[in-house]
Write a protein that holds these residues in place. Structure first.
Motif, PDB file in Angstrom:
ATOM      1  N   ASN A 143     -29.905   0.005  19.282  1.00 49.23           N
ATOM      2  CA  ASN A 143     -30.951   0.632  18.470  1.00 49.23           C
ATOM      3  C   ASN A 143     -30.411   1.859  17.735  1.00 49.23           C
ATOM      4  O   ASN A 143     -30.758   2.108  16.577  1.00 49.23           O
ATOM      5  CB  ASN A 143     -32.131   1.031  19.351  1.00 49.23           C
ATOM      6  CG  ASN A 143     -32.844  -0.183  19.926  1.00 49.23           C
ATOM      7  OD1 ASN A 143     -32.783  -1.268  19.364  1.00 49.23           O
ATOM      8  ND2 ASN A 143     -33.523  -0.003  21.045  1.00 49.23           N
ATOM      9  N   LYS A 151     -28.583   0.661  14.823  1.00 50.87           N
ATOM     10  CA  LYS A 151     -29.502   0.224  13.769  1.00 50.87           C
ATOM     11  C   LYS A 151     -30.017   1.414  12.967  1.00 50.87           C
ATOM     12  O   LYS A 151     -30.069   1.374  11.731  1.00 50.87           O
ATOM     13  CB  LYS A 151     -30.676  -0.545  14.381  1.00 50.87           C
ATOM     14  CG  LYS A 151     -30.313  -1.917  14.917  1.00 50.87           C
ATOM     15  CD  LYS A 151     -31.525  -2.597  15.537  1.00 50.87           C
ATOM     16  CE  LYS A 151     -31.143  -3.965  16.090  1.00 50.87           C
ATOM     17  NZ  LYS A 151     -32.305  -4.639  16.731  1.00 50.87           N
ATOM     18  N   ALA A 184     -29.355   2.172   9.100  1.00 47.58           N
ATOM     19  CA  ALA A 184     -30.500   2.386   8.210  1.00 47.58           C
ATOM     20  C   ALA A 184     -30.359   3.698   7.435  1.00 47.58           C
ATOM     21  O   ALA A 184     -30.723   3.782   6.258  1.00 47.58           O
ATOM     22  CB  ALA A 184     -31.797   2.388   9.016  1.00 47.58           C
ATOM     23  N   SER A 199     -32.741  -1.507   4.847  1.00 48.59           N
ATOM     24  CA  SER A 199     -33.002  -0.265   5.569  1.00 48.59           C
ATOM     25  C   SER A 199     -34.282  -0.356   6.387  1.00 48.59           C
ATOM     26  O   SER A 199     -34.306  -0.008   7.577  1.00 48.59           O
ATOM     27  CB  SER A 199     -33.086   0.897   4.583  1.00 48.59           C
ATOM     28  OG  SER A 199     -33.341   2.110   5.261  1.00 48.59           O
ATOM     29  N   GLN A 249     -33.817  -2.624   9.450  1.00 52.81           N
ATOM     30  CA  GLN A 249     -33.112  -1.981  10.562  1.00 52.81           C
ATOM     31  C   GLN A 249     -34.010  -0.968  11.279  1.00 52.81           C
ATOM     32  O   GLN A 249     -34.030  -0.911  12.515  1.00 52.81           O
ATOM     33  CB  GLN A 249     -31.862  -1.269  10.027  1.00 52.81           C
ATOM     34  CG  GLN A 249     -30.784  -2.187   9.496  1.00 52.81           C
ATOM     35  CD  GLN A 249     -30.069  -2.958  10.584  1.00 52.81           C
ATOM     36  OE1 GLN A 249     -30.067  -2.579  11.742  1.00 52.81           O
ATOM     37  NE2 GLN A 249     -29.466  -4.069  10.211  1.00 52.81           N
ATOM     38  N   SER A 276     -36.944  -2.843  13.184  1.00 54.25           N
ATOM     39  CA  SER A 276     -36.370  -3.529  14.345  1.00 54.25           C
ATOM     40  C   SER A 276     -35.989  -2.537  15.438  1.00 54.25           C
ATOM     41  O   SER A 276     -36.262  -2.759  16.624  1.00 54.25           O
ATOM     42  CB  SER A 276     -35.137  -4.333  13.914  1.00 54.25           C
ATOM     43  OG  SER A 276     -34.502  -4.907  15.023  1.00 54.25           O
TER      44      SER A 276
END
Length: 320
Positions: free
Chosen positions: A239, A242, A246, A303, A306, A309
Motif C-alpha cells: 500500500n 501504491k 500515485a 493515480s 493506485q 486501491s
C-alpha cells in the motif's frame, strides 16, 4: 544492409506497451487525416464490423481453448499433472506463439487505422469532435491491445468480454460528458492561467497528501512484528508503494495540466471554430492538444486507481 529480426522487434514492442499505445495513437490520427484528405464518407456499419473484429478473434480463441481443454480433461490416459500442463500450454499458446503475436499486433494496428477512417464525423468539424474521434479510436483499440496481447487470469474469456462491455459503457458516458461540457475545459484552463499561485499551492497540497499517505503506510509497516503479522506487513508495504507511485504520477499529471493550460492559452486552440485538419499548423496544434489531454487523463486514471486501491486495502488491513 542491416537485417532486422522481426520476432525480436515484435517482442520489444509487446514487452513495452507504451510503444504500442503510441503506435495506436499514430494510427488513430493518420486514419483521421486520410479520411479528410480523400473525403471518405463515414460508414457506421463498417465501423461496427471493424470494432467487433478484434473481439471476434478473442471469442474464437476462447471457443478453441475451451474445446481443446475439455478434450484434454476427458482423456483418461493422462495423469492429473499432465492434464494441467497441457491445459496451461493451450492457454499460453495464444499469447506466446510468435506467429499469432505478429498476426494480432498487425491486425490491431491495421484495423485501428481503418476504423479511424470510417468512424470520423464531418470534413469540417470542431475541436471537440476531433478530440472525441481520436479518443474513441485510441481507447477502444488500446483495450483490445491488452485483451489480445496480455494474459488474463481467473476465467480470462468471461472477464475479457465483461471487461470490454463495461469499458465501452464507461467510455460512452465519458465521451458524452466531454461532448456536452467541452466548454468546461476552456473555463478550467483560463482559471489555471489566471490563478497560477493558487494552482501551485493546490498542486503541492495534492503531492504532500500522497507523500503523507505513503509515509504513514511505511511507518505502520515498520511497527508490525515480523512473526505475528507478516501478511499485514506485506500488505502495508504494498500500500505504501501504491501511494508513492500515485504521488509520482500525480506530479506528472499536474505538470501535464499546467502545460496544457499554457499551450491552450498561447495557441488559442480552444477558440477555433470549424477546424481544417489538413492545415499543417492546425494539424500540429490539434495533435498537441489531444496528446497532452490524453496523457493527462491516463495519468489521472492511474493515480486515482493506485490511491483508491491503497486506501481500501489499508482500511481492510486495519479493520481485519
Amino acid at each position: 544492409m542491416v537485417n532486422v529480426d522481426n520476432s525480436k522487434l515484435i517482442n520489444v514492442i509487446i514487452e513495452n506497451p507504451y510503444i504500442l499505445l503510441f503506435m495506436i495513437y499514430i494510427c488513430s490520427v493518420w486514419g483521421l487525416y486520410i479520411k479528410f484528405y480523400f473525403k471518405i464518407p463515414e460508414n457506421y456499419l463498417i465501423s461496427l464490423v471493424l470494432l467487433l473484429f478484434p473481439l471476434s478473434i478473442y471469442i474464437a480463441f476462447g471457443y478453441v481453448n475451451i474445446r481443446n481443454s475439455n478434450k484434454v480433461i476427458k482423456d483418461n490416459e493422462l495423469t492429473g499433472l499432465q492434464k494441467l500442463d497441457l491445459v496451461n500450454y493451450i492457454y499460453d499458446y495464444f499469447y506466446q506463439n510468435e506467429g499469432l503475436r505478429y498476426y494480432k499486433l498487425t491486425s490491431i494496428l491495421i484495423v485501428c487505422f481503418l476504423f479511424s477512417i470510417f468512424n470520423s464525423a464531418l470534413n469540417e468539424t470542431s475541436l471537440a469532435d476531433l478530440t472525441i474521434n481520436i479518443l474513441i479510436t485510441f481507447a477502444n483499440f488500446a483495450s483490445f491491445m491488452y485483451l489480445l496481447l496480455y494474459p488474463w487470469e481467473n476465467s480470462p474469456i468471461k472477464n475479457g468480454i465483461y471487461g470490454q462491455v463495461t469499458f465501452g459503457l464507461f467510455l460512452l458516458l465519458f465521451l458524452i460528458i466531454i461532448k456536452k461540457f467541452f466548454y468546461i475545459f476552456i473555463i478550467l484552463f483560463n482559471i489555471i492561467m489566471s490563478h497560477i499561485n493558487d494552482f501551485v499551492i493546490s498542486s503541492l497540497t495534492i503531492i504532500l497528501l500522497g507523500a503523507t499517505l505513503s509515509l504513514l503506510a511505511f511507518t505502520y509497516n515498520m511497527v508490525l512484528t515480523e512473526e505475528e503479522e507478516a501478511e499485514k506487513k506485506k500488505k502495508m508495504k504494498n500500500n505504501g508503494e501504491k501511494f508513492f507511485i500515485a504521488t509520482i504520477i500525480s506530479l506528472f499529471f499536474l505538470i501535464l495540466i499546467f502545460s496544457l493550460s499554457v499551450f491552450c492559452n498561447y495557441s488559442n486552440i480552444l477558440l477555433y471554430g470549424n477546424i481544417n485538419f489538413l492545415d499543417k499548423a492546425t494539424f500540429i496544434n490539434v495533435n498537441v492538444f489531444v496528446f497532452l489531454l490524453l496523457t493527462s487523463l491516463i495519468a489521472l486514471i492511474l493515480s486515482l486507481g493506485q490511491i483508491i486501491s491503497g486506501i481500501f486495502s489499508s482500511l481492510n488491513n486495519l479493520l481485519s
